[in-house]
Design an enzyme around this catalytic site. Sequence first.
Site, PDB file in Angstrom:
ATOM      1  N   HIS A  53     -18.368  52.163  91.162  1.00  9.25           N
ATOM      2  CA  HIS A  53     -17.591  51.016  90.671  1.00  9.25           C
ATOM      3  C   HIS A  53     -16.488  50.704  91.688  1.00  9.25           C
ATOM      4  O   HIS A  53     -16.337  51.446  92.669  1.00  9.25           O
ATOM      5  CB  HIS A  53     -17.005  51.351  89.289  1.00  9.25           C
ATOM      6  CG  HIS A  53     -16.132  52.565  89.338  1.00  9.25           C
ATOM      7  ND1 HIS A  53     -16.596  53.823  89.046  1.00  9.25           N
ATOM      8  CD2 HIS A  53     -14.835  52.732  89.703  1.00  9.25           C
ATOM      9  CE1 HIS A  53     -15.621  54.707  89.209  1.00  9.25           C
ATOM     10  NE2 HIS A  53     -14.537  54.066  89.618  1.00  9.25           N
TER      11      HIS A  53
ATOM     12  N   HIS B 115     -12.403  49.235  92.770  1.00  6.97           N
ATOM     13  CA  HIS B 115     -10.999  49.000  92.430  1.00  6.97           C
ATOM     14  C   HIS B 115     -10.386  48.120  93.518  1.00  6.97           C
ATOM     15  O   HIS B 115     -10.649  48.322  94.700  1.00  6.97           O
ATOM     16  CB  HIS B 115     -10.189  50.298  92.421  1.00  6.97           C
ATOM     17  CG  HIS B 115     -10.662  51.315  91.428  1.00  6.97           C
ATOM     18  ND1 HIS B 115     -10.198  51.358  90.139  1.00  6.97           N
ATOM     19  CD2 HIS B 115     -11.554  52.332  91.550  1.00  6.97           C
ATOM     20  CE1 HIS B 115     -10.771  52.369  89.501  1.00  6.97           C
ATOM     21  NE2 HIS B 115     -11.613  52.967  90.333  1.00  6.97           N
TER      22      HIS B 115
ATOM     23  N   HIS C 256     -12.984  47.040  82.699  1.00  6.40           N
ATOM     24  CA  HIS C 256     -12.019  47.645  83.619  1.00  6.40           C
ATOM     25  C   HIS C 256     -12.445  47.460  85.072  1.00  6.40           C
ATOM     26  O   HIS C 256     -11.625  47.513  85.978  1.00  6.40           O
ATOM     27  CB  HIS C 256     -11.872  49.143  83.339  1.00  6.40           C
ATOM     28  CG  HIS C 256     -11.563  49.459  81.914  1.00  6.40           C
ATOM     29  ND1 HIS C 256     -10.373  49.093  81.321  1.00  6.40           N
ATOM     30  CD2 HIS C 256     -12.282  50.073  80.951  1.00  6.40           C
ATOM     31  CE1 HIS C 256     -10.373  49.485  80.051  1.00  6.40           C
ATOM     32  NE2 HIS C 256     -11.519  50.063  79.803  1.00  6.40           N
TER      33      HIS C 256
END
Length: 260
Positions: free
Chosen positions: A125, A127, A100
Amino acid sequence: MKAAMIQASSFVMALRLAVLVVLSMLLAPVLHAEGHPSWGYSGPGGPSDWSGLDERFQSCGLGKSQSPIDIRTRHVRKIGLKPIVFGYTESPAILANNGHTVQVNPVMPGHAEFDDISYRLLQFHFHTPSEERVDGKAYPLVAHFVHENAKGELAVVAVFFRTGRPNVALKPIFDEFPLRRGELRQLPVLLNVAALLPADQSYYAYTGSLTTPPCTEGVKWHVLKTPVEISPEQLSAFRKLYKHNARRVQPLNGRVVQAN
Ligand SMILES: [Zn+2]
């Protein structure tokens, strides 16, 4: 002499391998999401399907305080929020391509204090584009730093990236991107997590959720106002792995965004 050197280097290699094996065991649930059906960002299994994929994902559809949101600066309430106290430390780190996003797991990451409560940094993380918007505008990339306190409550810091100069602090991570889904890589150098933060750490705050299944609510969000830079080449290196991994903005449902 030479034999000793070979011995020493094979010891280091064995040590690195051992660290990787232990960490891959610890990260197995992250990588394989055991028992969770597969979800994504488009087509079947995309965000509009999330709540129906698993009963544990119901908040994704029924929740009333979901993330991300569009922060309308006109409606932000300026109050005396305390500055975030960052106590991140330099640490070895493991990178995981979890299907993801690329997730960075510092081994000894340190902590951050929100409103005098200490939270341990679990992972961060990325995006693309940024999930949160400010006055309708998204940035090309955002990093989410996920923290947990002693009660198991979560707090996230979002750091926006705008395109500009190469980001030196990101370089060791981007140089070691795990290209295959499910792949782990150990960073060959210590990671300076604090170097990823902007100098001005003023922020917007609101209560929301995880932006990925199970979309758990009660997450304290801190969106730093000041973006840091990333080069177009670095951005396209991430987008080669993940072209679009952002949930769309969710209704505020009466929530008030605060700022310091
Ligand atoms: Zn995130």
